[in-house]
Design a protein around this motif. Sequence first.
Motif, PDB file in Angstrom:
ATOM      1  N   PRO A  28       0.649  -1.243  -0.161  1.00  0.00           N
ATOM      2  CA  PRO A  28      -0.013   0.001  -0.016  1.00  0.00           C
ATOM      3  C   PRO A  28       1.053   1.334  -0.113  1.00  0.00           C
ATOM      4  CG  PRO A  28      -0.271  -1.239   2.108  1.00  0.00           C
ATOM      5  CD  PRO A  28       0.410  -2.162   1.189  1.00  0.00           C
ATOM      6  N   ASP A  29       2.226   1.185   0.550  1.00  0.00           N
ATOM      7  CA  ASP A  29       2.810   2.415   0.478  1.00  0.00           C
ATOM      8  C   ASP A  29       3.994   2.418  -0.563  1.00  0.00           C
ATOM      9  OD1 ASP A  29       4.326   0.371   1.461  1.00  0.00           O
ATOM     10  OD2 ASP A  29       5.339   1.342   2.969  1.00  0.00           O
ATOM     11  N   PHE A  30       3.712   1.737  -1.658  1.00  0.00           N
ATOM     12  CA  PHE A  30       4.688   1.692  -2.833  1.00  0.00           C
ATOM     13  C   PHE A  30       4.597   2.674  -3.579  1.00  0.00           C
ATOM     14  CE2 PHE A  30       6.273   0.680  -6.861  1.00  0.00           C
ATOM     15  CZ  PHE A  30       7.630   0.205  -6.760  1.00  0.00           C
ATOM     16  N   TRP A  31       3.306   3.112  -3.910  1.00  0.00           N
ATOM     17  CA  TRP A  31       2.935   4.346  -4.754  1.00  0.00           C
ATOM     18  C   TRP A  31       2.311   5.355  -3.876  1.00  0.00           C
ATOM     19  CZ3 TRP A  31       4.479   4.439  -9.387  1.00  0.00           C
ATOM     20  CH2 TRP A  31       4.455   3.117 -10.145  1.00  0.00           C
ATOM     21  N   THR A  32       3.045   6.566  -3.822  1.00  0.00           N
ATOM     22  CA  THR A  32       2.803   7.771  -2.925  1.00  0.00           C
ATOM     23  C   THR A  32       2.385   9.015  -3.746  1.00  0.00           C
ATOM     24  OG1 THR A  32       4.825   8.364  -2.702  1.00  0.00           O
ATOM     25  CG2 THR A  32       4.372   6.641  -1.016  1.00  0.00           C
ATOM     26  N   THR A  33       1.585   9.684  -3.042  1.00  0.00           N
ATOM     27  CA  THR A  33       1.199  11.218  -3.668  1.00  0.00           C
ATOM     28  C   THR A  33       1.497  12.253  -2.744  1.00  0.00           C
ATOM     29  OG1 THR A  33      -1.046  10.923  -3.037  1.00  0.00           O
ATOM     30  CG2 THR A  33      -0.465  10.374  -5.127  1.00  0.00           C
ATOM     31  N   PRO A  34       2.819  12.655  -2.342  1.00  0.00           N
ATOM     32  CA  PRO A  34       3.227  13.358  -1.103  1.00  0.00           C
ATOM     33  C   PRO A  34       2.931  14.734  -1.157  1.00  0.00           C
ATOM     34  CG  PRO A  34       5.093  12.842  -2.439  1.00  0.00           C
ATOM     35  CD  PRO A  34       4.153  12.095  -3.189  1.00  0.00           C
TER      36      PRO A  34
END
Length: 186
Positions: A28-34
Amino acid sequence: MYKVKSFVATVALAAASLSVHAGTMDAPDFWTTPTVHDYGKMHFLPNGAFKPQPGHTYKVVFSLTQGAKDPDEVSPALDHVARAVNLYVASGVPLSRLKFVAVASGSATSLALDDAHYRVQFGVPNPNLPLIELLRKDGITIAVCGQAMAEHHFEYDWIDPRVTLSLSALTTVTTLQQAGYALMPL
């Protein structure tokens, strides 16, 4: 027999490697939108080559020409602008050093319509407006080609107020390139 065992061992090792690698991509934390939350998914690579430098200013004009396949989807080109913002900020570049302009034309033109007129044209709310709002808050200019608006028979007063009406995408790109902006066609 040795070659068969060696082959089986190699295949097993490759399969194990792929399953471990695939598992991390599904985490779940592989792709992020920081920075642009919920848009422009990215995976940060701390040791990746060609990382933006935090002390530099980056001037980019994005030529958005591809619209979404369905009118209830965010334009993939606009989403890539959000990805660029996320990648640069994740690399340590402050938003104040991003001089980004995105100009929509061609099949991406409709992303600039206000919600009421988008609904009349496509029967659904404009899914691009929340992203446009976030990008504008981050200092990104979103523009639309005046020539493309006319070609699509969209009235100029149908443009969402957060979008800048430009003379044309052609003049926007070339004017900004003359001012030192790099062109990123999307």
